[in-house]
Scaffold this active site. Sequence first.
Site, PDB file in Angstrom:
ATOM      1  N   LEU A  69       0.823  -1.209   0.000  1.00  0.00           N
ATOM      2  CA  LEU A  69       0.000   0.000   0.000  1.00  0.00           C
ATOM      3  C   LEU A  69       0.860   1.263   0.000  1.00  0.00           C
ATOM      4  O   LEU A  69       2.033   1.224   0.366  1.00  0.00           O
ATOM      5  CB  LEU A  69      -0.915  -0.034   1.230  1.00  0.00           C
ATOM      6  CG  LEU A  69      -1.914  -1.203   1.184  1.00  0.00           C
ATOM      7  CD1 LEU A  69      -2.459  -1.528   2.565  1.00  0.00           C
ATOM      8  CD2 LEU A  69      -3.047  -0.886   0.214  1.00  0.00           C
ATOM      9  N   PRO A  70       0.257   2.400  -0.403  1.00  0.00           N
ATOM     10  CA  PRO A  70       1.067   3.606  -0.598  1.00  0.00           C
ATOM     11  C   PRO A  70       1.757   4.146   0.657  1.00  0.00           C
ATOM     12  O   PRO A  70       2.895   4.586   0.583  1.00  0.00           O
ATOM     13  CB  PRO A  70       0.056   4.638  -1.122  1.00  0.00           C
ATOM     14  CG  PRO A  70      -1.062   3.843  -1.684  1.00  0.00           C
ATOM     15  CD  PRO A  70      -1.122   2.584  -0.879  1.00  0.00           C
ATOM     16  N   THR A 100       6.191   0.568   2.173  1.00  0.00           N
ATOM     17  CA  THR A 100       7.200   1.342   2.904  1.00  0.00           C
ATOM     18  C   THR A 100       6.470   2.289   3.851  1.00  0.00           C
ATOM     19  O   THR A 100       5.724   3.172   3.401  1.00  0.00           O
ATOM     20  CB  THR A 100       8.073   2.173   1.939  1.00  0.00           C
ATOM     21  OG1 THR A 100       8.644   1.294   0.975  1.00  0.00           O
ATOM     22  CG2 THR A 100       9.186   2.886   2.690  1.00  0.00           C
ATOM     23  N   LYS A 175      15.051  -0.019   4.987  1.00  0.00           N
ATOM     24  CA  LYS A 175      14.482   0.502   3.733  1.00  0.00           C
ATOM     25  C   LYS A 175      14.675   2.016   3.603  1.00  0.00           C
ATOM     26  O   LYS A 175      15.034   2.510   2.531  1.00  0.00           O
ATOM     27  CB  LYS A 175      12.994   0.136   3.674  1.00  0.00           C
ATOM     28  CG  LYS A 175      12.205   0.782   2.566  1.00  0.00           C
ATOM     29  CD  LYS A 175      12.600   0.280   1.191  1.00  0.00           C
ATOM     30  CE  LYS A 175      11.850   1.048   0.111  1.00  0.00           C
ATOM     31  NZ  LYS A 175      12.333   0.764  -1.217  1.00  0.00           N
ATOM     32  N   LYS A 250       7.736  10.819   0.353  1.00  0.00           N
ATOM     33  CA  LYS A 250       7.273  10.169   1.596  1.00  0.00           C
ATOM     34  C   LYS A 250       8.460   9.487   2.295  1.00  0.00           C
ATOM     35  O   LYS A 250       8.674   9.660   3.486  1.00  0.00           O
ATOM     36  CB  LYS A 250       6.208   9.117   1.256  1.00  0.00           C
ATOM     37  CG  LYS A 250       5.788   8.252   2.445  1.00  0.00           C
ATOM     38  CD  LYS A 250       5.084   6.964   2.025  1.00  0.00           C
ATOM     39  CE  LYS A 250       6.022   6.019   1.302  1.00  0.00           C
ATOM     40  NZ  LYS A 250       5.494   4.672   1.093  1.00  0.00           N
TER      41      LYS A 250
HETATM   42  P1  NAD Z   1       0.853   2.529  -6.249  1.00  0.00           P
HETATM   43  O1  NAD Z   1       0.276   3.832  -5.842  1.00  0.00           O
HETATM   44  O2  NAD Z   1       1.152   2.260  -7.686  1.00  0.00           O
HETATM   45  O3  NAD Z   1      -0.110   1.324  -5.743  1.00  0.00           O
HETATM   46  C1  NAD Z   1      -0.779   1.321  -4.513  1.00  0.00           C
HETATM   47  C2  NAD Z   1      -2.102   0.594  -4.711  1.00  0.00           C
HETATM   48  O4  NAD Z   1      -2.763   0.527  -3.445  1.00  0.00           O
HETATM   49  C3  NAD Z   1      -3.043   1.334  -5.676  1.00  0.00           C
HETATM   50  O5  NAD Z   1      -3.464   0.439  -6.697  1.00  0.00           O
HETATM   51  C4  NAD Z   1      -4.197   1.773  -4.779  1.00  0.00           C
HETATM   52  O6  NAD Z   1      -5.450   1.801  -5.444  1.00  0.00           O
HETATM   53  C5  NAD Z   1      -4.155   0.715  -3.692  1.00  0.00           C
HETATM   54  N1  NAD Z   1      -4.817   1.129  -2.457  1.00  0.00           N
HETATM   55  C6  NAD Z   1      -4.748   2.315  -1.820  1.00  0.00           C
HETATM   56  N2  NAD Z   1      -5.513   2.302  -0.708  1.00  0.00           N
HETATM   57  C7  NAD Z   1      -6.060   1.065  -0.634  1.00  0.00           C
HETATM   58  C8  NAD Z   1      -6.950   0.437   0.285  1.00  0.00           C
HETATM   59  N3  NAD Z   1      -7.413   1.063   1.371  1.00  0.00           N
HETATM   60  N4  NAD Z   1      -7.325  -0.839   0.040  1.00  0.00           N
HETATM   61  C9  NAD Z   1      -6.877  -1.490  -1.062  1.00  0.00           C
HETATM   62  N5  NAD Z   1      -6.041  -0.950  -1.976  1.00  0.00           N
HETATM   63  C10 NAD Z   1      -5.629   0.313  -1.756  1.00  0.00           C
HETATM   64  O7  NAD Z   1       2.157   2.343  -5.355  1.00  0.00           O
HETATM   65  P2  NAD Z   1       3.400   1.371  -5.643  1.00  0.00           P
HETATM   66  O8  NAD Z   1       4.383   2.070  -6.491  1.00  0.00           O
HETATM   67  O9  NAD Z   1       2.889   0.021  -6.024  1.00  0.00           O
HETATM   68  O10 NAD Z   1       4.033   1.317  -4.166  1.00  0.00           O
HETATM   69  C11 NAD Z   1       3.458   0.565  -3.112  1.00  0.00           C
HETATM   70  C12 NAD Z   1       4.414   0.603  -1.931  1.00  0.00           C
HETATM   71  O11 NAD Z   1       5.690   0.080  -2.334  1.00  0.00           O
HETATM   72  C13 NAD Z   1       4.672   2.023  -1.404  1.00  0.00           C
HETATM   73  O12 NAD Z   1       4.725   1.974  -0.004  1.00  0.00           O
HETATM   74  C14 NAD Z   1       6.020   2.382  -2.017  1.00  0.00           C
HETATM   75  O13 NAD Z   1       6.723   3.333  -1.230  1.00  0.00           O
HETATM   76  C15 NAD Z   1       6.706   1.033  -2.055  1.00  0.00           C
HETATM   77  N6  NAD Z   1       7.725   0.864  -3.109  1.00  0.00           N
HETATM   78  C16 NAD Z   1       7.491   1.250  -4.394  1.00  0.00           C
HETATM   79  C17 NAD Z   1       8.490   1.058  -5.356  1.00  0.00           C
HETATM   80  C18 NAD Z   1       8.285   1.467  -6.799  1.00  0.00           C
HETATM   81  O14 NAD Z   1       9.269   1.416  -7.575  1.00  0.00           O
HETATM   82  N7  NAD Z   1       7.084   1.841  -7.215  1.00  0.00           N
HETATM   83  C19 NAD Z   1       9.697   0.465  -5.009  1.00  0.00           C
HETATM   84  C20 NAD Z   1       9.885   0.047  -3.698  1.00  0.00           C
HETATM   85  C21 NAD Z   1       8.896   0.242  -2.742  1.00  0.00           C
END
Ligand code: NAD
Length: 299
Positions: A69-70, A100, A175, A250
């Site tokens: 999740l975000p 994260t 992280k 963030k």
């Molecule tokens: P993203 O915004 O693409 O995806 C998050 C998903 O969570 C979305 O599809 C959203 O609709 C869903 N969501 C939000 N609230 C929700 C709820 N209450 N119930 C169900 N679903 C819900 O984000 P991401 O890039 O996939 O990143 C996710 C996590 O991974 C974050 O914490 C980010 O910091 C971490 N991260 C991302 C990357 C990257 O390269 N994108 C790399 C490492 C870590």
Amino acid sequence: MSTNEQTIAFIGLGNMGAPMVANLCTKGFSVRAFDVSTEALHNAVKLGCDAATSASAAVSGADVVLTMLPNGEIVESLLIDEQCLLEVIPSGALLIDCSTVSATTSLRVHQHADSLGVQCLDAPVSGGVGAAKAGTLAFMCGGTLDAFAAAQAVLGAMGANIFRAGDAGAGQTAKICNNMLLAVHMAGTAEALQMGVNNGLDPSVLSEIMRKSSGGNWSLEKYNPYPGVMPEVPASNDYVGGFLVKLMLKDLGLAAKAGKASSSKTPMGDQAHALFQQLKDSAEDAEGKDFSSILKIFQ
Ligand code: NAD
């Protein structure tokens, strides 16, 4: 029960969650997935999982629950404060939060899970969307040795390097240290590339020289910020997808807080934080672009 007979619930099917689910399905796990975005849920079903009608329906009866999740507010709201999912997850099941979030949020999740007999691991990831698709993520875990052992098969289906950083919350601390460094070397790489271009160099030639020299780093190796140097990275697709500027901000905010709380000196992290904030403030859509768009600050 063999690991592939376990029922996995997966919540959060965004840039990272969707390819992680795809790898679980490819490796034979049965996955029930949920996302508040119908589009994200439909896309995930095409990758081989079953769609749940709610987060609660996804985790009900599951053996392993994964969340991607975000941010921490959403994690706490979903698991503890609003939807109280931890009360629906069966006692004895394993919760792996890959989002994260701050170590403080993570500790709160661990404590609630413990009180309900749910095993818990914080397991944020590194490697970006490319590694999520390839199944080569690095997982940085915090939790008991038992929870870490129980998570091996599931994490192994999505990652190549699975580390235990320490007890509850330690994965999150590892992280944010990693991502503070990532922000610093991505900003530095963009700064150096743009200076080379301004002085008449071809960005591809300069990238190759620095990649093989003492300036070599992950940003040059896997995620070049200059458009056209690497075909598959966000920089060559108008910085769409990938790891969004708002998520990097963030993480830099979490790093700043952790630095302050431990009286650590973080001038490089602070500078990177200021540059990403400047990037976010530069255009309305800037926070929704990939973080390698930090190059624009130098143009
Ligand atoms: P993203 O915004 O693409 O995806 C998050 C998903 O969570 C979305 O599809 C959203 O609709 C869903 N969501 C939000 N609230 C929700 C709820 N209450 N119930 C169900 N679903 C819900 O984000 P991401 O890039 O996939 O990143 C996710 C996590 O991974 C974050 O914490 C980010 O910091 C971490 N991260 C991302 C990357 C990257 O390269 N994108 C790399 C490492 C870590």
